[in-house]
Design an enzyme around this catalytic site. Structure first.
Site, PDB file in Angstrom:
ATOM      1  N   ARG A   1      38.311  42.560 -38.185  1.00 20.90           N
ATOM      2  CA  ARG A   1      39.561  42.501 -38.934  1.00 20.90           C
ATOM      3  C   ARG A   1      39.261  42.782 -40.404  1.00 20.90           C
ATOM      4  NH1 ARG A   1      43.154  36.996 -39.183  1.00 20.90           N
ATOM      5  NH2 ARG A   1      41.717  36.394 -40.840  1.00 20.90           N
TER       6      ARG A   1
ATOM      7  N   THR B   1      43.726  44.006 -45.374  1.00 17.63           N
ATOM      8  CA  THR B   1      44.946  44.535 -44.745  1.00 17.63           C
ATOM      9  C   THR B   1      45.299  43.774 -43.462  1.00 17.63           C
ATOM     10  OG1 THR B   1      43.677  46.072 -43.386  1.00 17.63           O
ATOM     11  CG2 THR B   1      44.380  46.860 -45.554  1.00 17.63           C
TER      12      THR B   1
ATOM     13  N   ASP C   1      30.994  33.965 -38.067  1.00 19.96           N
ATOM     14  CA  ASP C   1      30.046  33.419 -39.040  1.00 19.96           C
ATOM     15  C   ASP C   1      29.412  32.134 -38.514  1.00 19.96           C
ATOM     16  OD1 ASP C   1      30.764  35.494 -40.667  1.00 19.96           O
ATOM     17  OD2 ASP C   1      31.783  34.272 -42.176  1.00 19.96           O
TER      18      ASP C   1
ATOM     19  N   ASP D   1      35.574  30.672 -39.540  1.00 18.53           N
ATOM     20  CA  ASP D   1      35.269  32.025 -39.047  1.00 18.53           C
ATOM     21  C   ASP D   1      34.299  31.901 -37.869  1.00 18.53           C
ATOM     22  OD1 ASP D   1      35.044  35.197 -40.425  1.00 18.53           O
ATOM     23  OD2 ASP D   1      33.843  34.570 -38.697  1.00 18.53           O
TER      24      ASP D   1
HETATM   25  O1  LIG Z   1      44.037  37.952 -34.445  1.00 14.58           O
HETATM   26  P1  LIG Z   1      43.410  38.615 -35.623  1.00 14.58           P
HETATM   27  O2  LIG Z   1      44.124  38.321 -36.910  1.00 14.58           O
HETATM   28  O3  LIG Z   1      43.216  40.085 -35.414  1.00 14.58           O
HETATM   29  O4  LIG Z   1      41.991  37.951 -35.853  1.00 14.58           O
HETATM   30  C1  LIG Z   1      41.149  37.590 -34.807  1.00 14.58           C
HETATM   31  C2  LIG Z   1      39.839  38.310 -34.898  1.00 14.58           C
HETATM   32  O5  LIG Z   1      39.082  37.851 -36.026  1.00 14.58           O
HETATM   33  C3  LIG Z   1      37.791  37.426 -35.601  1.00 14.58           C
HETATM   34  O6  LIG Z   1      36.865  38.455 -35.621  1.00 14.58           O
HETATM   35  P2  LIG Z   1      36.344  39.103 -36.999  1.00 14.58           P
HETATM   36  O7  LIG Z   1      37.246  40.206 -37.426  1.00 14.58           O
HETATM   37  O8  LIG Z   1      36.091  38.014 -37.982  1.00 14.58           O
HETATM   38  O9  LIG Z   1      34.980  39.783 -36.570  1.00 14.58           O
HETATM   39  P3  LIG Z   1      33.593  39.070 -36.163  1.00 14.58           P
HETATM   40  O10 LIG Z   1      33.742  38.630 -34.761  1.00 14.58           O
HETATM   41  O11 LIG Z   1      32.590  40.142 -36.323  1.00 14.58           O
HETATM   42  O12 LIG Z   1      33.367  37.927 -37.106  1.00 14.58           O
HETATM   43  C4  LIG Z   1      38.039  36.958 -34.197  1.00 14.58           C
HETATM   44  O13 LIG Z   1      36.859  36.829 -33.448  1.00 14.58           O
HETATM   45  C5  LIG Z   1      39.001  37.988 -33.673  1.00 14.58           C
HETATM   46  O14 LIG Z   1      38.370  39.155 -33.181  1.00 14.58           O
HETATM   47  O1  LIG Z   2      40.755  31.405 -38.141  1.00 13.15           O
HETATM   48  C1  LIG Z   2      40.252  32.508 -37.916  1.00 13.15           C
HETATM   49  C2  LIG Z   2      40.995  33.709 -37.986  1.00 13.15           C
HETATM   50  C3  LIG Z   2      40.383  34.890 -37.698  1.00 13.15           C
HETATM   51  N1  LIG Z   2      39.079  34.894 -37.359  1.00 13.15           N
HETATM   52  C4  LIG Z   2      38.341  33.757 -37.280  1.00 13.15           C
HETATM   53  O2  LIG Z   2      37.143  33.795 -36.965  1.00 13.15           O
HETATM   54  N2  LIG Z   2      38.965  32.591 -37.572  1.00 13.15           N
HETATM   55 MG   LIG Z   3      34.557  36.953 -38.286  1.00 18.52          MG
END
Ligand SMILES: O=P(O)(O)OC[C@H]1O[C@H](OP(=O)(O)OP(=O)(O)O)[C@H](O)[C@@H]1O
Ligand SMILES: O=c1cc[nH]c(=O)[nH]1
Ligand SMILES: [Mg+2]
Length: 211
Positions: free
Chosen positions: A103, A107, A205, A202
């Site tokens: 994400r 944006t 993370d 997150d």
């Molecule tokens: O419903 P949304 O608003 O689209 O957000 C959810 C997304 O955000 C997080 O991933 P992230 O983009 O942080 O990537 P990561 O798994 O690499 O940390 C999570 O694991 C989802 O994939």
């Molecule tokens: O709360 C949140 C939202 C998006 N992605 C995450 O990992 N946590």
């Molecule tokens: Mg993430």
């Protein structure tokens, strides 16, 4: 879209430890893995089977085996990777595809950096795994990739969902396919940064460190 919220004291207990900001990364990974096993049991309730003749030490009988085409499990990297082992432990004959999506935190659009899925998903039951369903943008994009290859039966297994994101998924799917979302809990809301509240922070993370 169908929503199934796991209603089980072990799920609630493990989720509470996950939410705690002082829970270390090794414990976080282990708990995610344990929670997936519990959620996967619900998520696979309608997995298709076919009859199979077997011989027990006593007699011949008819059992079942998972039908072909075999189910496809798709973790959404990074955070979804923490849920893959739990899914395949329960369903070892499933095949595995990969989606790498991140994400854009400005944006809030989902950006795809990896897409390794079978060409033809016609008739396949697909299981998307990703711990967080926040705005729903990532899950909608992932469902669209599966639909574009012919899948119509998709189950998303998530740990936490925001009501806002569930609504977005429901509206985006409409009557285009059969989508079920299985979650450990539906939280209160999203905050101004589109993080789930109370949430767990997150997920990527906390599983793998800040990169
Ligand atoms: O419903 P949304 O608003 O689209 O957000 C959810 C997304 O955000 C997080 O991933 P992230 O983009 O942080 O990537 P990561 O798994 O690499 O940390 C999570 O694991 C989802 O994939
Ligand atoms: O709360 C949140 C939202 C998006 N992605 C995450 O990992 N946590
Ligand atoms: Mg993430």
């Amino acid at each position: 879209m169908r929503l199934h919220v796991a209603d089980h004291p072990l799920v609630a207990h493990k989720l509470s430890v996950l939410r705690n900001k002082d829970t270390s990364s090794p414990t976080f990974r282990k708990l995610v893995d344990e929670l997936v096993t519990l959620l996967a049991y619900e998520a696979t309730r309608d997995v298709r089977t076919e009859p199979v003749e077997i011989e027990t030490p006593v007699t011949r009988t008819t059992g079942v085996k998972i039908a072909e085409p075999l189910p496809l499990v798709v973790p959404i990297l990074r955070a979804g990777l923490g849920m893959l082992d739990g899914m395949t432990r329960l369903m070892p004959t499933a095949e595995v595809g990969f989606l790498g999506m991140q994400r854009d935190e400005t944006t809030l659009e989902a950006v795809t950096y990896a897409n390794r899925l079978p060409e033809d998903l016609t008739g396949r039951q697909c299981f998307l795994v990703d711990p967080m369903l926040a705005t729903g943008g990532t899950l909608v994009a992932a469902i669209d990739y599966l639909f574009a290859r012919g899948a119509r039966d998709v189950t998303a297994v998530c740990l936490l969902a925001a009501p806002e994101g569930l609504k977005v998924v429901e509206e985006a799917v409409g009557d285009r396919g059969d989508v079920t979302v299985v979650v450990a809990a539906v939280d209160e809301r999203l905050n101004e940064k589109a993080y789930i509240v109370p949430g767990l922070g997150d997920a990527g993370d906390r599983l793998y460190g800040v990169v």
